[in-house]
Design an enzyme around this catalytic site. Structure first.
Site, mmCIF file in Angstrom:
data_model
loop_
_atom_site.group_PDB
_atom_site.id
_atom_site.type_symbol
_atom_site.label_atom_id
_atom_site.label_comp_id
_atom_site.label_asym_id
_atom_site.label_seq_id
_atom_site.Cartn_x
_atom_site.Cartn_y
_atom_site.Cartn_z
ATOM 1 N N GLU A 127 -5.621 -9.371 0.651
ATOM 2 C CA GLU A 127 -6.441 -9.163 1.838
ATOM 3 C C GLU A 127 -7.889 -9.007 1.417
ATOM 4 O O GLU A 127 -8.185 -8.228 0.516
ATOM 5 C CB GLU A 127 -6.071 -7.867 2.594
ATOM 6 C CG GLU A 127 -4.750 -7.889 3.325
ATOM 7 C CD GLU A 127 -4.463 -6.571 4.047
ATOM 8 O OE1 GLU A 127 -5.427 -5.881 4.454
ATOM 9 O OE2 GLU A 127 -3.281 -6.236 4.183
ATOM 10 N N GLU B 190 0.798 -1.234 0.000
ATOM 11 C CA GLU B 190 0.000 0.000 0.000
ATOM 12 C C GLU B 190 0.826 1.278 0.000
ATOM 13 O O GLU B 190 0.330 2.352 0.344
ATOM 14 C CB GLU B 190 -0.993 -0.018 1.176
ATOM 15 C CG GLU B 190 -1.930 -1.202 1.087
ATOM 16 C CD GLU B 190 -2.994 -1.219 2.167
ATOM 17 O OE1 GLU B 190 -3.025 -0.278 2.981
ATOM 18 O OE2 GLU B 190 -3.796 -2.156 2.179
#
Ligand SMILES: *[C@@H]1O[C@H](CO)[C@@H](O)[C@H](O)[C@H]1NC(C)=O
Ligand SMILES: *[C@@H]1O[C@H](CO)[C@@H](O)[C@H](O)[C@H]1NC(C)=O
Ligand SMILES: *[C@@H]1O[C@H](CO)[C@@H](O)[C@H](O)[C@H]1NC(C)=O
Length: 410
Positions: free
Chosen positions: A245, A134
């Site tokens: 995820e 991220e």
């Protein structure tokens, strides 16, 4: 050049023998819910539970790590998850923390130490490596607006990928496929295309629960997931997508239309996990256990690592999410092309992932905002610092693994 790269990449995948496998696993940070370090015994418990889950639709014998470094180690000691993985025969998706630093040398050193200690017993278990997590989201417009913390730009990620490849050239893991994990809008942002070009696979974190303003009730969760997932697939062209995820909380505030309940957790498992992912796409579910004390949303599927989860994991044979019938009313996206990456339209932009501290906030997001984001994750870790994430300055983030949950939005 490009064709050569593709052939080389394909050869690498074939050589490593891992290209077609739809791994099943969970995410695992290197600290517990009280921010203390996890040790070998903690991971042995995790991995043993994961492999013995009652009624699981497959064997969850893979794990996604966020760093190679043992929590709070000052000297790049290898994470003890490696020993636990060897003991339990658990496959490893390596993670490399890549924000707030100009070098991934400590990460490389930790893995080199582990490889020299465990050799083939370890390297045979390594199925991939994600350089960064991220980082690109955190330098995006929404990431900056949301003060998501220190990130890294595409050129830094590409450089780190090069550093990693160089460090492990000619070693047993030279052919392990390299990826990068990020949010949906990152992958359709044309400025980030060099990262797509540099990786063998693309990792995506996706949480329909957090998609406020988009009809994020549980019945619609499968449709929201599909839209994001399919758009990513188009945007990244021929690169395989791994879902690094995803999950639904069973405890936490109602987020727009999304309610955190065990019943909904089961629905999401069935309609996204069973229908779309398990056995089809490499998947790292979020999560087996909770470990981010700052996140009021709890995503664990079990209590205290029991092999009997909160809900029956059995996959149904029919699904409620059917090919047509989208009830969300969301605009269709026009951003993805079949040939590569295009800039997101203004209606499709947005995905965010506020820093860990924000995740515990009780303020509800404005429903007028196109997207929400959050950090369902656990957090913390670190080389050179025994403080919690909150107390660490941006400069001290080097070597720190901050597990950030994200949800990508259309
Ligand atoms: C697109 O990506 C670049 C590089 O990561 C970033 O600087 C920029 O803010 C991104 N654009 C948006 C709209 O987030
Ligand atoms: C989990 O463990 C804690 C601490 O030992 C205990 O208080 C709690 O009751 C346990 N929860 C369940 C559901 O067994
Ligand atoms: C920032 O995060 C909040 C959730 O914490 C979300 O509601 C909001 O949409 C985000 N802002 C932007 C610009 O993405």
């Amino acid at each position: 050049m490009r064709a050569t790269e593709i052939i080389a990449g394909a050869a690498a995948l074939l050589a490593s023998g891992v290209s077609a496998e739809a791994y099943l696993g969970f995410n695992s940070g290197n600290t517990l819910a009280d921010r203390s370090a996890k040790f070998k015994k903690d991971w042995v418990q995790e991995f043993t539970t994961a492999q013995n889950l009652k009624n699981a639709p497959g064997t969850f014998n893979a794990v996604r790590l966020y760093t190679n470094i043992q929590a709070y180690s000052q000297t790049s000691e290898p994470i003890e998850a490696f020993e636990a993985a060897i003991e339990t025969n658990t496959k490893i998706l390596l993670g490399v923390w890549a924000s707030g630093t100009d070098t991934i040398e400590p990460e490389i050193k930790a893995l080199q130490t582990a490889i020299s200690t465990y050799g083939k017993k370890l390297t045979d278990l390594i199925i991939g490596a994600s350089i960064g997590s991220e980082d690109l989201y955190r330098v995006s417009v929404t990431g900056i607006q949301n003060k998501s913390g220190v990130g890294a730009g595409p050129s830094e990620i590409v450089k780190f990928i090069g550093d990693w490849k160089k460090a492990f050239q000619g070693t047993a893991i030279a052919n392990v496929p390299i990826g990068h994990v990020d949010t949906w809008d990152v992958w359709v942002n044309g400025t980030n295309k060099p990262v797509i070009d540099a990786v063998d696979w693309v990792g995506v974190d996706e949480y329909p629960y957090y998609e406020n303003g988009k009809g994020n009730n549980i019945e619609n969760s499968g449709y929201l997931f599909d839209r994001a997932f399919d758009a990513i697939g188009s945007a990244v062209g021929d690169k395989p997508v791994w879902v690094t995820e995803t999950g639904w909380p069973y405890v936490g505030q109602t987020w727009d239309q999304a309610e955190a309940t065990v019943k909904n957790q089961q629905f999401y498992w069935q309609e996204v996990g069973c229908r779309k992912l398990f056995g089809k796409v490499p998947t790292f579910w979020y999560n087996l256990r909770d470990s981010n004390p700052d996140n009021e949303m709890k995503f664990a599927i079990t209590d205290n690592l029991s092999t009997t989860p909160h809900f029956d994991l059995t996959c149904p044979s029919t699904f409620k999410t059917t090919p047509k019938a989208s009830s969300s009313g969301a605009k269709s996206t026009s951003t993805a092309t079949g040939t590569g990456v295009s800039a997101p339209s203004s209606s499709a932009s947005g995905s965010s992932s506020p820093e860990a501290e924000k995740s515990g906030s009780t303020s509800s997001p404005s429903s007028s905002e196109p997207v929400t984001a959050t950090v369902p994750a656990e957090s913390s870790v670190a080389t050179g610092s025994a403080t919690s994430v909150k107390g660490v300055s941006a400069a001290a983030v080097a070597g720190m693994t901050l597990l950030v949950g994200v949800f990508a939005m259309l």
